[in-house]
Write a protein that holds these residues in place. Structure first.
Motif, PDB file in Angstrom:
ATOM      1  N   GLY A 251       2.816 128.460 139.546  1.00 15.54           N
ATOM      2  CA  GLY A 251       3.167 129.156 140.775  1.00 15.54           C
ATOM      3  C   GLY A 251       4.117 130.288 140.467  1.00 15.54           C
ATOM      4  N   ILE A 252       4.670 130.895 141.522  1.00 13.24           N
ATOM      5  CA  ILE A 252       5.576 132.030 141.355  1.00 13.24           C
ATOM      6  C   ILE A 252       6.919 131.731 142.011  1.00 13.24           C
ATOM      7  CG2 ILE A 252       3.683 133.691 141.292  1.00 13.24           C
ATOM      8  CD1 ILE A 252       4.515 134.461 144.208  1.00 13.24           C
ATOM      9  N   SER A 253       7.957 132.359 141.486  1.00 12.38           N
ATOM     10  CA  SER A 253       9.257 132.346 142.136  1.00 12.38           C
ATOM     11  C   SER A 253       9.425 133.669 142.867  1.00 12.38           C
ATOM     12  CB  SER A 253      10.381 132.155 141.120  1.00 12.38           C
ATOM     13  OG  SER A 253      11.653 132.226 141.759  1.00 12.38           O
ATOM     14  N   PHE A 254       9.582 133.589 144.176  1.00 12.75           N
ATOM     15  CA  PHE A 254       9.658 134.792 145.004  1.00 12.75           C
ATOM     16  C   PHE A 254      11.083 134.971 145.496  1.00 12.75           C
ATOM     17  CE2 PHE A 254       8.906 137.341 148.854  1.00 12.75           C
ATOM     18  CZ  PHE A 254       8.092 138.327 148.331  1.00 12.75           C
ATOM     19  N   THR A 255      11.599 136.204 145.410  1.00 14.36           N
ATOM     20  CA  THR A 255      12.957 136.500 145.861  1.00 14.36           C
ATOM     21  C   THR A 255      12.851 137.489 147.020  1.00 14.36           C
ATOM     22  OG1 THR A 255      13.217 138.258 144.215  1.00 14.36           O
ATOM     23  CG2 THR A 255      13.888 136.058 143.567  1.00 14.36           C
ATOM     24  N   PRO A 256      12.700 136.993 148.235  1.00 16.49           N
ATOM     25  CA  PRO A 256      12.241 137.820 149.361  1.00 16.49           C
ATOM     26  C   PRO A 256      13.150 138.981 149.718  1.00 16.49           C
ATOM     27  CG  PRO A 256      13.009 135.691 150.153  1.00 16.49           C
ATOM     28  CD  PRO A 256      12.934 135.594 148.655  1.00 16.49           C
ATOM     29  N   GLU A 257      14.464 138.770 149.697  1.00 15.38           N
ATOM     30  CA  GLU A 257      15.356 139.827 150.178  1.00 15.38           C
ATOM     31  C   GLU A 257      15.334 141.040 149.251  1.00 15.38           C
ATOM     32  OE1 GLU A 257      18.859 137.256 152.249  1.00 15.38           O
ATOM     33  OE2 GLU A 257      18.196 136.683 150.248  1.00 15.38           O
ATOM     34  N   GLY A 258      15.427 140.795 147.950  1.00 17.45           N
ATOM     35  CA  GLY A 258      15.415 141.903 147.008  1.00 17.45           C
ATOM     36  C   GLY A 258      14.068 142.595 146.954  1.00 17.45           C
TER      37      GLY A 258
ATOM     38  N   PRO B 121       4.393 128.894 145.751  1.00 22.54           N
ATOM     39  CA  PRO B 121       5.619 129.696 145.703  1.00 22.54           C
ATOM     40  C   PRO B 121       6.870 128.820 145.769  1.00 22.54           C
ATOM     41  CG  PRO B 121       4.135 130.393 147.500  1.00 22.54           C
ATOM     42  CD  PRO B 121       3.699 129.045 147.038  1.00 22.54           C
ATOM     43  N   SER B 122       7.900 129.266 145.082  1.00 19.80           N
ATOM     44  CA  SER B 122       9.256 128.766 145.302  1.00 19.80           C
ATOM     45  C   SER B 122      10.122 130.000 145.545  1.00 19.80           C
ATOM     46  CB  SER B 122       9.754 127.962 144.098  1.00 19.80           C
ATOM     47  OG  SER B 122       9.791 128.764 142.922  1.00 19.80           O
ATOM     48  N   LEU B 123      11.413 129.784 145.825  1.00 20.88           N
ATOM     49  CA  LEU B 123      12.260 130.880 146.274  1.00 20.88           C
ATOM     50  C   LEU B 123      13.518 131.021 145.422  1.00 20.88           C
ATOM     51  CD1 LEU B 123      12.075 130.270 150.135  1.00 20.88           C
ATOM     52  CD2 LEU B 123      10.666 131.805 148.754  1.00 20.88           C
ATOM     53  N   GLY B 124      14.013 132.261 145.356  1.00 21.24           N
ATOM     54  CA  GLY B 124      15.264 132.521 144.660  1.00 21.24           C
ATOM     55  C   GLY B 124      16.048 133.625 145.341  1.00 21.24           C
ATOM     56  N   ILE B 125      17.336 133.681 145.055  1.00 19.38           N
ATOM     57  CA  ILE B 125      18.214 134.722 145.583  1.00 19.38           C
ATOM     58  C   ILE B 125      18.175 135.951 144.677  1.00 19.38           C
ATOM     59  CG2 ILE B 125      20.627 135.317 146.083  1.00 19.38           C
ATOM     60  CD1 ILE B 125      19.251 133.445 148.118  1.00 19.38           C
ATOM     61  N   ASP B 126      17.949 135.757 143.401  1.00 18.42           N
ATOM     62  CA  ASP B 126      17.871 136.808 142.395  1.00 18.42           C
ATOM     63  C   ASP B 126      19.266 137.291 142.015  1.00 18.42           C
ATOM     64  OD1 ASP B 126      16.943 138.627 140.583  1.00 18.42           O
ATOM     65  OD2 ASP B 126      15.895 139.881 142.007  1.00 18.42           O
ATOM     66  N   THR B 127      19.876 138.138 142.821  1.00 15.01           N
ATOM     67  CA  THR B 127      21.174 138.687 142.413  1.00 15.01           C
ATOM     68  C   THR B 127      22.125 138.791 143.593  1.00 15.01           C
ATOM     69  OG1 THR B 127      22.312 140.621 141.513  1.00 15.01           O
ATOM     70  CG2 THR B 127      20.186 141.018 142.599  1.00 15.01           C
ATOM     71  N   HIS B 128      23.334 138.292 143.377  1.00 18.12           N
ATOM     72  CA  HIS B 128      24.402 138.396 144.371  1.00 18.12           C
ATOM     73  C   HIS B 128      24.889 139.836 144.488  1.00 18.12           C
ATOM     74  CE1 HIS B 128      27.156 136.670 147.117  1.00 18.12           C
ATOM     75  NE2 HIS B 128      28.207 136.564 146.328  1.00 18.12           N
ATOM     76  N   ALA B 129      24.474 140.682 143.545  1.00 19.04           N
ATOM     77  CA  ALA B 129      24.823 142.098 143.632  1.00 19.04           C
ATOM     78  C   ALA B 129      24.156 142.760 144.826  1.00 19.04           C
ATOM     79  CB  ALA B 129      24.413 142.823 142.353  1.00 19.04           C
ATOM     80  N   ARG B 130      23.112 142.112 145.362  1.00 21.37           N
ATOM     81  CA  ARG B 130      22.406 142.682 146.506  1.00 21.37           C
ATOM     82  C   ARG B 130      22.605 141.856 147.782  1.00 21.37           C
ATOM     83  NH1 ARG B 130      17.310 145.821 147.186  1.00 21.37           N
ATOM     84  NH2 ARG B 130      17.037 145.796 144.943  1.00 21.37           N
ATOM     85  N   VAL B 131      22.443 140.538 147.702  1.00 21.46           N
ATOM     86  CA  VAL B 131      22.460 139.717 148.922  1.00 21.46           C
ATOM     87  C   VAL B 131      23.342 138.493 148.727  1.00 21.46           C
ATOM     88  CG1 VAL B 131      20.152 140.481 149.629  1.00 21.46           C
ATOM     89  CG2 VAL B 131      20.395 138.422 148.219  1.00 21.46           C
TER      90      VAL B 131
END
Length: 465
Positions: free
Chosen positions: A272-279, A300-310
Motif C-alpha cells: 500500500g501507500i503512505s499518504f500525507t494529505p496536508e502537504g 492507504p495509511s496516513l502520515g504528517i510528513d513534516t512539522h515544518a508545514r503542519v
C-alpha cells in the motif's frame, strides 16, 4: 468474548467506554470494557468485572471512545523544531531551499532533541506508533541519537534509517550506512524489547541510483527489515516491480504520480501507500491517488510528513483525507451530470470509519505489525487511546465519525502504549511538554547559529522564538 493470557501480571481495566475494536468479528461495543494484562489485551466485552482481580488498576472511561492507538507511517521527526518554516512554501523546490538545506547543520544532539520533541508531541496527540523516516543520518552518531530519543519517550517506533547521504557523496558514504544499519539491526531488532525497531528509509532513486537502492533492498530483505521510500517522480514503483524488488515490506510515501498499473502491482504483493494529505494537497499534487489506491486494494495509511508545514495531528489528517476522497468522487459525478439526483454504484467510496482504518489497521500492516496492532482484540499489543466526548457530547451516528470529523488532540484523555499509561486525564504521566519545547529551542539556537556561521541563509524567526 475470548480471553488470552500474558506472563506479565500487571492488570489494567478500561471500563464503560464505547469501544471501536476495528475488528469485524468483535464490532463496536456501545458500553464495553478492555482488560489489559502486561503489554497485551486479554479480554474485551460488555462487562469484565468478574474477570478482574482486586489489584487491577481501573480507568473509568464513561463518556469516552476507545480506539486503537493511531500510527503515523510517514514522519520526519528530525524536522520538528522547524515548525512553521515551510508555511509559505508550497513546491518541492521550496522545501529543498527552506527546510532540507538545514539538514547538514544538525549534529547528533540536534537529532536527539528534535526527535524527542516530536515524539512527545505525537504521544500527547494520541499517536502511539510512528514510522520515523529519518533522512538526516549524516553520521552513525546521528542515527544513534535518534534511536536514543525514541527510547527516552517510549513511543512505539520504527526508526527508518536514512540511506540518502549528502548529495554527491562518495561511495564510502553509502558503505558505512549499510554496515551500520546491519549492526543496529542485530542490537535492536534482535536484542531489544520490540517497542523500538530499525528499518530503512531507502535512498531516493532520483538522487542516488537504482543500483544503490537495489543493494539497500537486498540487505533489508536479508535482515527482515521494513522499508519506506519517497516516491515522487512517476514510474518508480514500476521500476521496482520490473526489477523484481517490489514487496509489501516497502511502503512508498506520497506516490501521487503512480498510475493504475503500479497500484495493481502494489495490491498484488499486499502492499500500500503512505499518504500525507496536508502537504500533498497544499503542494498541488494529484489527489486521485487516494481513491485509485483504495479501489485497487493498495491500502492507504496516513502520515504528517513534516512539522515544518503542519501540526502533529492525525485527526486533522484523517478529516482532510475523507474530504479529499469525497471531493474526487463528487467532482466525477458532477462532471458526468449525475449530481445531485443520482450517482454511480460504489459512490461515495468511503465513510469516516475507513479513515480510522487507514490510521490504525492499515498503518499497523505497513509497520509489519498487522497481527499485533491496529485492533482492540485479545492477544494484540495494548496500544489504546481514549477520546473524551465531553462536555459537549458525542456526535450522532457512527462513533467513528465522531473520531474523524469532530476530534482534535485536545480531546485525547488517555494514551496507553504496551499496557503502560502514558497520558491520563489529558496530562502526560511521565513526559514533560515543557521539556519538549526546550529541546526545540535548543535545536533552533544551535542549527541556525551554525548555518549563519557558514554563511548560509538563516530563517526569519519572527518576533517570538
Amino acid at each position: 468474548m475470548p480471553e488470552n493470557t500474558s506472563t506479565d501480571e500487571r492488570r489494567l481495566l478500561i471500563k464503560g467506554a464505547t469501544v471501536l475494536t476495528m475488528d469485524p468479528g468483535y464490532g463496536d461495543l456501545t458500553t464495553g470494557d478492555i482488560l489489559i494484562t502486561g503489554d497485551r489485551i486479554t479480554a474485551v466485552g460488555p462487562d469484565l468485572a468478574d474477570q478482574v482481580p482486586g489489584d487491577a488498576e481501573v480507568i473509568d472511561a464513561r463518556g469516552m471512545i476507545a480506539i486503537p492507538g493511531l500510527i503515523d507511517t510517514h514522519m520526519h521527526a528530525w524536522q520538528t523544531p522547524l515548525k512553521g518554516l515551510h508555511a509559505r512554501g508550497w513546491t518541492g523546490d521550496d522545501y529543498q531551499r527552506e527546510v532540507f538545506y538545514l539538514r547538514e547543520h544538525f549534529g547528533p544532539d540536534d537529532i536527539h532533541d528534535a526527535t524527542f520533541s516530536g515524539s512527545v508531541q505525537m504521544l500527547d496527540a494520541g499517536v502511539t506508533g510512528v514510522l520515523d523516516f529519518c533522512h538526516n543520518v549524516m553520521s552513525p552518531e546521528a542515527a544513534e541519537a535518534g534511536l536514543s530519543a525514541h527510547r527516552r519517550t517510549g513511543q512505539r517506533a520504527l526508526f527508518a534509517y536514512g540511506m540518502l547521504g549528502s548529495f554527491g557523496a562518495p561511495p564510502e558514504d553509502h558503505a558505512w550506512r549499510l554496515e551500520h544499519v546491519q549492526r543496529l539491526h542485530e542490537e535492536i531488532n534482535l536484542g531489544g524489547d520490540g517497542l523500538l525497531r530499525v528499518g530503512m528509509a531507502l535512498g531516493s532513486i532520483e538522487y542516488g541510483s537504482m543500483d544503490r537502492v537495489t543493494k539497500e533492498i537486498l540487505l533489508a530483505r536479508e535482515l527482515g527489515m521494513r522499508m519506506s521510500v519517497h516516491q515522487n517522480p512517476p514510474g518508480q514503483i514500476r521500476a521496482l516491480h520490473e526489477a523484481g524488488l517490489l514487496g509489501s515490506d516497502i511502503v512508498p510515501a506520497h506516490a501521487n504520480a503512480a498510475d493504475d498499473s503500479e497500484l495493481a502491482a502494489l495490491a498484488a504483493c499486499g502492499g500500500g501507500i503512505s499518504f500525507t494529505p496536508e502537504g500533498e494537497f497544499g503542494g498541488g499534487r494529484s489527489m486521485t491517488i487516494l481513491n485509485r489506491a483504495h479501489r485497487a486494494g493498495a491500502r492507504p495509511s496516513l502520515g504528517i510528513d513534516t512539522h515544518a508545514r503542519v501540526s502533529i495531528d492525525l485527526f486533522a489528517a484523517m478529516r482532510l483525507t475523507f474530504l479529499l476522497m469525497r471531493n474526487v468522487d463528487a467532482t466525477t459525478e458532477r462532471e458526468a451530470g449525475r449530481w445531485p439526483l443520482e450517482h454511480s454504484p460504489g459512490v461515495p467510496l468511503v465513510q469516516p470509519r475507513d479513515m480510522l482504518e487507514f490510521a490504525t489497521v492499515n498503518a499497523a500492516a505497513h509497520l509489519g505489525l498487522g497481527d499485533e496492532l491496529g485492533r482492540l482484540t485479545p492477544g494484540r499489543l495494548a496500544d489504546v487511546v481514549l477520546v473524551d466526548t465531553e462536555p459537549y457530547g458525542v456526535a450522532l451516528g457512527d462513533p467513528a465519525a465522531h473520531i474523524v470529523l469532530q476530534t482534535t488532540p485536545r480531546d485525547v484523555d488517555t494514551v496507553i502504549v504496551g499496557g503502560r499509561i502514558r497520558k491520563r486525564g489529558k496530562v502526560l504521566t511521565d513526559l514533560d511538554p515543557t521539556a519538549a519545547g526546550a529541546a526545540t529551542r535548543r535545536v533552533r539556537e544551535r542549527v541556525f547559529a551554525d548555518a549563519a556561521a557558514q554563511g548560509g541563509p538563516v530563517p526569519d524567526l519572527g518576533p517570538v522564538r
